[in-house]
Each structure stands twice: as structure tokens, then as C-alpha cells.
Design a protein around this motif. Structure first.
Motif, PDB file in Angstrom:
ATOM      1  N   VAL A  25     -52.249 -28.359 -66.675  1.00  0.00           N
ATOM      2  CA  VAL A  25     -51.312 -28.245 -65.557  1.00  0.00           C
ATOM      3  C   VAL A  25     -51.901 -29.010 -64.374  1.00  0.00           C
ATOM      4  O   VAL A  25     -52.963 -28.659 -63.860  1.00  0.00           O
ATOM      5  CB  VAL A  25     -51.057 -26.778 -65.181  1.00  0.00           C
ATOM      6  CG1 VAL A  25     -50.119 -26.687 -63.981  1.00  0.00           C
ATOM      7  CG2 VAL A  25     -50.499 -26.005 -66.374  1.00  0.00           C
ATOM      8  N   ASP A  27     -51.746 -30.467 -60.514  1.00  0.00           N
ATOM      9  CA  ASP A  27     -51.165 -30.356 -59.179  1.00  0.00           C
ATOM     10  C   ASP A  27     -50.782 -31.772 -58.769  1.00  0.00           C
ATOM     11  O   ASP A  27     -51.657 -32.608 -58.532  1.00  0.00           O
ATOM     12  CB  ASP A  27     -52.181 -29.760 -58.206  1.00  0.00           C
ATOM     13  CG  ASP A  27     -51.638 -29.607 -56.793  1.00  0.00           C
ATOM     14  OD1 ASP A  27     -50.716 -30.359 -56.421  1.00  0.00           O
ATOM     15  OD2 ASP A  27     -52.157 -28.754 -56.058  1.00  0.00           O
ATOM     16  N   ASP A  33     -56.205 -31.060 -62.173  1.00  0.00           N
ATOM     17  CA  ASP A  33     -55.682 -29.849 -62.810  1.00  0.00           C
ATOM     18  C   ASP A  33     -55.929 -28.628 -61.934  1.00  0.00           C
ATOM     19  O   ASP A  33     -56.834 -28.608 -61.095  1.00  0.00           O
ATOM     20  CB  ASP A  33     -56.261 -29.680 -64.218  1.00  0.00           C
ATOM     21  CG  ASP A  33     -57.702 -29.260 -64.237  1.00  0.00           C
ATOM     22  OD1 ASP A  33     -57.979 -28.079 -63.944  1.00  0.00           O
ATOM     23  OD2 ASP A  33     -58.559 -30.095 -64.565  1.00  0.00           O
ATOM     24  N   ILE A  34     -55.090 -27.619 -62.134  1.00  0.00           N
ATOM     25  CA  ILE A  34     -55.108 -26.448 -61.259  1.00  0.00           C
ATOM     26  C   ILE A  34     -56.371 -25.615 -61.387  1.00  0.00           C
ATOM     27  O   ILE A  34     -56.727 -24.885 -60.462  1.00  0.00           O
ATOM     28  CB  ILE A  34     -53.857 -25.569 -61.456  1.00  0.00           C
ATOM     29  CG1 ILE A  34     -53.787 -25.017 -62.882  1.00  0.00           C
ATOM     30  CG2 ILE A  34     -52.594 -26.351 -61.086  1.00  0.00           C
ATOM     31  CD1 ILE A  34     -52.715 -23.962 -63.101  1.00  0.00           C
ATOM     32  N   MET A  56     -51.570 -21.409 -54.134  1.00  0.00           N
ATOM     33  CA  MET A  56     -51.392 -22.813 -53.766  1.00  0.00           C
ATOM     34  C   MET A  56     -52.328 -23.091 -52.599  1.00  0.00           C
ATOM     35  O   MET A  56     -52.819 -22.179 -51.949  1.00  0.00           O
ATOM     36  CB  MET A  56     -49.944 -23.112 -53.360  1.00  0.00           C
ATOM     37  CG  MET A  56     -48.924 -22.872 -54.457  1.00  0.00           C
ATOM     38  SD  MET A  56     -49.108 -23.984 -55.851  1.00  0.00           S
ATOM     39  CE  MET A  56     -49.025 -22.856 -57.224  1.00  0.00           C
ATOM     40  N   CYS A  61     -46.464 -25.296 -49.799  1.00  0.00           N
ATOM     41  CA  CYS A  61     -46.598 -26.245 -50.910  1.00  0.00           C
ATOM     42  C   CYS A  61     -45.221 -26.559 -51.494  1.00  0.00           C
ATOM     43  O   CYS A  61     -44.543 -25.665 -52.010  1.00  0.00           O
ATOM     44  CB  CYS A  61     -47.504 -25.667 -51.990  1.00  0.00           C
ATOM     45  SG  CYS A  61     -47.686 -26.765 -53.404  1.00  0.00           S
ATOM     46  N   ILE A  67     -45.371 -26.296 -60.429  1.00  0.00           N
ATOM     47  CA  ILE A  67     -46.647 -25.857 -60.995  1.00  0.00           C
ATOM     48  C   ILE A  67     -46.471 -24.571 -61.795  1.00  0.00           C
ATOM     49  O   ILE A  67     -46.965 -24.450 -62.917  1.00  0.00           O
ATOM     50  CB  ILE A  67     -47.712 -25.702 -59.892  1.00  0.00           C
ATOM     51  CG1 ILE A  67     -48.071 -27.081 -59.328  1.00  0.00           C
ATOM     52  CG2 ILE A  67     -48.946 -24.978 -60.418  1.00  0.00           C
ATOM     53  CD1 ILE A  67     -48.966 -27.056 -58.112  1.00  0.00           C
ATOM     54  N   ASP A  70     -44.780 -25.286 -65.038  1.00  0.00           N
ATOM     55  CA  ASP A  70     -45.665 -25.974 -65.974  1.00  0.00           C
ATOM     56  C   ASP A  70     -46.692 -25.015 -66.568  1.00  0.00           C
ATOM     57  O   ASP A  70     -47.033 -25.116 -67.752  1.00  0.00           O
ATOM     58  CB  ASP A  70     -46.347 -27.165 -65.302  1.00  0.00           C
ATOM     59  CG  ASP A  70     -46.888 -28.164 -66.314  1.00  0.00           C
ATOM     60  OD1 ASP A  70     -46.436 -28.163 -67.485  1.00  0.00           O
ATOM     61  OD2 ASP A  70     -47.772 -28.961 -65.941  1.00  0.00           O
TER      62      ASP A  70
END
Length: 110
Positions: A25, A27, A33-34, A56, A61, A67, A70
Motif C-alpha cells: 500500500v 501513500d 509504503d504506509i 495519516m 490528507c 489508502i 487499498d
């Protein structure tokens, strides 16, 4: 924080799939990635449910929905079909740059 960069409670056998899914995933605002950005606070797996707490970098955001969707998609693709996925957007504790991995800080020039 655990070695996985986020708190995890659940069957150890599911952790690799969960971690890999969350690393997929991205951002879109920072192109990382997150997990490396430090947006994942915790994952809890119990019986037929996976709860994911994420934040976030800002309450404003503009891509939060993207996000979250996903996260749901990636976990749905990676985990057994009987598991219900619930992603909760949380604001406490607030995100800070210290949550970022060394790789993310290097990428961002911090």
C-alpha cells in the motif's frame, strides 16, 4: 514498536502475509509504503476478523480514502477469505516523522 514496525496481535502464521500486503500500500503523496511512513499503528486478528488501525500524516490528507481502500484490497487478496477486514482511521497518538523508518527518512532527505 515491534520488529514489524507496528503492533501485532494474532496468529504468527498470518503476520508475513499481513506485513507484505501492507508494504504494497503506497501513500501517493510521498511515494512510499504506509509501513515505512509509519501510518500503521496496529493489527489485531481474532477469530474471523482483522482490525487495522492506521493514521495519516495530517487530518486534511486528501488521499485517506484511497489508502484505506487499498489496505482493504491488499489484505483481502492476501488473507483467507473467511476473514473480515476492518480498517479504522485513528488520530491518537498523532503521527510524527519519528514513526518513519530509516529508509523513509533517507528517501525524504530527513
Amino acid at each position: 514498536m515491534s520488529a514489524t514496525r507496528f503492533a501485532y496481535e494474532g496468529p504468527p502464521g498470518l503476520l508475513p502475509a499481513i506485513e507484505a500486503a501492507l508494504h504494497r500500500v503506497i501513500d501517493p503523496e510521498v511515494a512510499l509504503d504506509i509501513v515505512d511512513v509509519g501510518l500503521v499503528y496496529g493489527v489485531h486478528v481474532a477469530e474471523d476478523r482483522v482490525d487495522v488501525n492506521v493514521t495519516m500524516t495530517s487530518a486534511a490528507c486528501p488521499v485517506a480514502d484511497v489508502i484505506v481502500e487499498d489496505i482493504e484490497f491488499q489484505l483481502d487478496q492476501s488473507l483467507p477469505g473467511n476473514l473480515k477486514i476492518h480498517v479504522e482511521l485513528v488520530w491518537e497518538p498523532p503521527w510524527t516523522p519519528e514513526r518513519m523508518s530509516a529508509r523513509a527518512r533517507l528517501f525524504m532527505g530527513w
